[in-house]
Design a protein around this motif. Sequence first.
Motif, PDB file in Angstrom:
ATOM      1  N   ARG A 176       0.813  -1.445   0.073  1.00 56.61           N
ATOM      2  CA  ARG A 176       0.190  -0.185   0.531  1.00 56.61           C
ATOM      3  C   ARG A 176       0.818   1.179  -0.691  1.00 56.61           C
ATOM      4  O   ARG A 176       0.600   2.281  -0.463  1.00 56.61           O
ATOM      5  CB  ARG A 176      -0.793  -0.183   1.383  1.00 56.61           C
ATOM      6  CG  ARG A 176      -1.761   1.103   1.274  1.00 56.61           C
ATOM      7  CD  ARG A 176      -2.951   0.784   2.405  1.00 56.61           C
ATOM      8  NE  ARG A 176      -2.116   0.791   3.728  1.00 56.61           N
ATOM      9  CZ  ARG A 176      -2.507   1.538   4.161  1.00 56.61           C
ATOM     10  NH1 ARG A 176      -2.300   3.017   3.850  1.00 56.61           N
ATOM     11  NH2 ARG A 176      -1.382   1.547   5.625  1.00 56.61           N
ATOM     12  N   LEU A 177       1.537   1.286   0.967  1.00 53.06           N
ATOM     13  CA  LEU A 177       2.551   2.725   0.971  1.00 53.06           C
ATOM     14  C   LEU A 177       3.522   2.153  -0.025  1.00 53.06           C
ATOM     15  O   LEU A 177       4.509   3.459  -0.137  1.00 53.06           O
ATOM     16  CB  LEU A 177       3.342   2.746   2.259  1.00 53.06           C
ATOM     17  CG  LEU A 177       2.696   2.981   2.923  1.00 53.06           C
ATOM     18  CD1 LEU A 177       3.172   2.993   4.822  1.00 53.06           C
ATOM     19  CD2 LEU A 177       1.651   4.446   3.141  1.00 53.06           C
ATOM     20  N   GLY A 178       4.248   1.509  -0.207  1.00 56.27           N
ATOM     21  CA  GLY A 178       5.480   1.173  -1.574  1.00 56.27           C
ATOM     22  C   GLY A 178       5.077   2.388  -2.638  1.00 56.27           C
ATOM     23  O   GLY A 178       6.627   3.198  -2.496  1.00 56.27           O
ATOM     24  N   PRO A 179       4.144   1.934  -2.898  1.00 58.23           N
ATOM     25  CA  PRO A 179       3.890   3.146  -4.692  1.00 58.23           C
ATOM     26  C   PRO A 179       3.759   4.493  -4.145  1.00 58.23           C
ATOM     27  O   PRO A 179       4.859   5.232  -4.899  1.00 58.23           O
ATOM     28  CB  PRO A 179       2.985   2.353  -5.270  1.00 58.23           C
ATOM     29  CG  PRO A 179       3.168   0.480  -4.817  1.00 58.23           C
ATOM     30  CD  PRO A 179       3.448   0.699  -2.979  1.00 58.23           C
ATOM     31  N   LEU A 180       3.130   4.318  -2.952  1.00 55.85           N
ATOM     32  CA  LEU A 180       3.426   6.229  -3.023  1.00 55.85           C
ATOM     33  C   LEU A 180       4.505   6.428  -1.887  1.00 55.85           C
ATOM     34  O   LEU A 180       5.375   8.077  -2.847  1.00 55.85           O
ATOM     35  CB  LEU A 180       2.380   6.042  -1.806  1.00 55.85           C
ATOM     36  CG  LEU A 180       0.873   5.256  -2.467  1.00 55.85           C
ATOM     37  CD1 LEU A 180      -0.259   6.055  -0.468  1.00 55.85           C
ATOM     38  CD2 LEU A 180       0.251   6.084  -3.211  1.00 55.85           C
ATOM     39  N   ILE A 181       5.064   6.223  -1.243  1.00 60.79           N
ATOM     40  CA  ILE A 181       6.406   6.749  -1.267  1.00 60.79           C
ATOM     41  C   ILE A 181       7.805   6.686  -2.522  1.00 60.79           C
ATOM     42  O   ILE A 181       8.457   7.391  -2.475  1.00 60.79           O
ATOM     43  CB  ILE A 181       7.139   5.465   0.126  1.00 60.79           C
ATOM     44  CG1 ILE A 181       6.240   5.785   1.467  1.00 60.79           C
ATOM     45  CG2 ILE A 181       8.624   6.190   0.207  1.00 60.79           C
ATOM     46  CD1 ILE A 181       7.036   4.725   2.226  1.00 60.79           C
ATOM     47  N   VAL A 191      12.186   6.659  -5.220  1.00 58.82           N
ATOM     48  CA  VAL A 191      12.794   6.292  -4.127  1.00 58.82           C
ATOM     49  C   VAL A 191      12.539   4.476  -3.915  1.00 58.82           C
ATOM     50  O   VAL A 191      11.778   4.795  -4.331  1.00 58.82           O
ATOM     51  CB  VAL A 191      13.217   6.954  -2.530  1.00 58.82           C
ATOM     52  CG1 VAL A 191      11.363   6.642  -2.450  1.00 58.82           C
ATOM     53  CG2 VAL A 191      13.757   6.854  -1.605  1.00 58.82           C
ATOM     54  N   ASN A 192      13.376   4.368  -3.532  1.00 62.90           N
ATOM     55  CA  ASN A 192      12.891   3.012  -2.600  1.00 62.90           C
ATOM     56  C   ASN A 192      12.846   2.648  -0.550  1.00 62.90           C
ATOM     57  O   ASN A 192      13.081   3.936  -0.550  1.00 62.90           O
ATOM     58  CB  ASN A 192      14.066   2.172  -2.868  1.00 62.90           C
ATOM     59  CG  ASN A 192      14.859   2.000  -4.110  1.00 62.90           C
ATOM     60  OD1 ASN A 192      14.254   1.212  -4.868  1.00 62.90           O
ATOM     61  ND2 ASN A 192      16.233   2.700  -3.702  1.00 62.90           N
ATOM     62  N   ALA A 193      12.001   1.847  -1.165  1.00 62.78           N
ATOM     63  CA  ALA A 193      11.102   1.904   0.305  1.00 62.78           C
ATOM     64  C   ALA A 193      11.602   0.617   1.333  1.00 62.78           C
ATOM     65  O   ALA A 193      10.718   0.006   0.765  1.00 62.78           O
ATOM     66  CB  ALA A 193       9.757   2.390  -0.005  1.00 62.78           C
ATOM     67  N   GLY A 194      11.798   1.079   2.651  1.00 67.02           N
ATOM     68  CA  GLY A 194      12.825  -0.635   3.009  1.00 67.02           C
ATOM     69  C   GLY A 194      11.703  -0.411   4.782  1.00 67.02           C
ATOM     70  O   GLY A 194      11.358   1.577   4.868  1.00 67.02           O
ATOM     71  N   PHE A 195      11.313  -1.558   4.421  1.00 65.34           N
ATOM     72  CA  PHE A 195      10.510  -1.237   6.165  1.00 65.34           C
ATOM     73  C   PHE A 195      10.779  -2.105   7.265  1.00 65.34           C
ATOM     74  O   PHE A 195      11.476  -3.602   7.194  1.00 65.34           O
ATOM     75  CB  PHE A 195       8.607  -1.911   5.903  1.00 65.34           C
ATOM     76  CG  PHE A 195       8.286  -1.191   5.077  1.00 65.34           C
ATOM     77  CD1 PHE A 195       6.985  -0.296   5.214  1.00 65.34           C
ATOM     78  CD2 PHE A 195       7.774  -0.952   3.310  1.00 65.34           C
ATOM     79  CE1 PHE A 195       6.128   0.236   3.887  1.00 65.34           C
ATOM     80  CE2 PHE A 195       7.690  -0.175   2.798  1.00 65.34           C
ATOM     81  CZ  PHE A 195       6.664   0.561   3.302  1.00 65.34           C
ATOM     82  N   GLU A 210      11.139  -1.837  -3.776  1.00 61.97           N
ATOM     83  CA  GLU A 210      12.159  -1.070  -4.881  1.00 61.97           C
ATOM     84  C   GLU A 210      11.653  -0.301  -6.429  1.00 61.97           C
ATOM     85  O   GLU A 210      10.724  -0.973  -7.079  1.00 61.97           O
ATOM     86  CB  GLU A 210      13.287  -2.221  -5.742  1.00 61.97           C
ATOM     87  CG  GLU A 210      13.625  -2.857  -4.646  1.00 61.97           C
ATOM     88  CD  GLU A 210      14.751  -4.051  -5.536  1.00 61.97           C
ATOM     89  OE1 GLU A 210      15.687  -2.992  -5.828  1.00 61.97           O
ATOM     90  OE2 GLU A 210      15.219  -4.864  -5.159  1.00 61.97           O
ATOM     91  N   ARG A 211      12.064   1.041  -6.497  1.00 62.52           N
ATOM     92  CA  ARG A 211      11.398   1.963  -7.239  1.00 62.52           C
ATOM     93  C   ARG A 211      11.771   0.959  -9.198  1.00 62.52           C
ATOM     94  O   ARG A 211      12.921   0.280  -9.558  1.00 62.52           O
ATOM     95  CB  ARG A 211      11.939   2.969  -7.416  1.00 62.52           C
ATOM     96  CG  ARG A 211      13.574   3.094  -7.888  1.00 62.52           C
ATOM     97  CD  ARG A 211      14.364   4.231  -8.000  1.00 62.52           C
ATOM     98  NE  ARG A 211      15.509   4.202  -8.038  1.00 62.52           N
ATOM     99  CZ  ARG A 211      16.308   5.279  -8.804  1.00 62.52           C
ATOM    100  NH1 ARG A 211      16.002   6.310  -8.582  1.00 62.52           N
ATOM    101  NH2 ARG A 211      17.901   4.695  -8.218  1.00 62.52           N
ATOM    102  N   GLY A 212      10.554   1.649  -9.609  1.00 59.71           N
ATOM    103  CA  GLY A 212      11.071   0.968 -10.399  1.00 59.71           C
ATOM    104  C   GLY A 212      10.405  -0.765 -11.023  1.00 59.71           C
ATOM    105  O   GLY A 212      10.575  -1.262 -11.395  1.00 59.71           O
ATOM    106  N   THR A 213      10.638  -1.658 -10.007  1.00 58.36           N
ATOM    107  CA  THR A 213      10.553  -2.913  -9.687  1.00 58.36           C
ATOM    108  C   THR A 213       9.027  -3.601  -8.904  1.00 58.36           C
ATOM    109  O   THR A 213       8.660  -4.408  -9.737  1.00 58.36           O
ATOM    110  CB  THR A 213      11.863  -3.865  -9.401  1.00 58.36           C
ATOM    111  OG1 THR A 213      13.068  -3.214 -10.033  1.00 58.36           O
ATOM    112  CG2 THR A 213      11.169  -4.992  -9.329  1.00 58.36           C
ATOM    113  N   GLY A 214       8.464  -3.483  -7.873  1.00 58.13           N
ATOM    114  CA  GLY A 214       8.049  -3.335  -6.515  1.00 58.13           C
ATOM    115  C   GLY A 214       8.706  -4.079  -5.894  1.00 58.13           C
ATOM    116  O   GLY A 214       9.811  -3.877  -6.053  1.00 58.13           O
TER     117      GLY A 214
END
Length: 276
Positions: A176-181, A191-195, A210-214
């Motif tokens: 949910r938040l990965g694509p928005l970040i 940007v890449n988003a790490g949890f 990961e940006r451009g990948t998921g």
Amino acid sequence: MQLAFTKMHGLGNDFVVIDAISQQVEFTQQQLRFIADRRFGIGCDQILLVESPRDAATDFHYRIFNPDGSEVEQCGNGARCFAHFVRDKGLSTKNEIPVGTAAGRIQLKHLPDGMVQVNMGQPQLSPAKIPFRAERQAATYDLEVGGERLTIAAVSMGNPHVVIQVDSVAQAPVQRLGPLIERHARFPNRVNAGFMEIVNPDHIKLRVFERGTGETLACGTGACAAVVAGRIQGLLNPQVRVGLPGGDLVVEWREESEPVLMSGPAATVFEGRIEL
């Protein structure tokens, strides 16, 4: 054009690795997307090109492409695969290999246990160098995402990362938040988003969008960024085991003036040729 390739992975983060030294290679964005497609092409998280060096201080140049055809600066899991590839193909017999990337030089080292250690260089924490729109450098920042206010750390490991501490990676809202970040306006290059879940000061769990990948099974630069983020907040020790969905990496960062060292495995899956 018929192209020879090798399929490899680092903890399930998979790559199509292409020797662009002994064969002539020039891709269109459409061809890159075709190669990365898991139904119609070979399938991978990223495409890696092994090229001749661009300066005298390196032995090779390393380029990385996402499944959407965009080129990125750095990939830690890919770097370990790169080290195994050039040795397996007889392109290098060295135990330590200096490699040029779009983010600068990295050093790859074959360890006696078969692992590869990557000297990722010093992390960048200045907002201008990440790049990240912020008034001043800080250990954490507030970020408005999807109607929520998140507390994040922002780090560049040659590519930009957000790190968010969560109670449980299993329950983290990655999809949910990965694509928005990833496409937040404060990150002009995405940007890449790490949890990150902190188990103890020597052990974290991590999921990365990961940006451009998921979301991927592992992200080497994401693991490094998470340890840096935890260290600057005083939460982690200098050497940390990073548990990713695909397996474990060991990341070491002792001082701000020192480079980040990442160690982990890499494996060859199969080789083939594809018509483009």
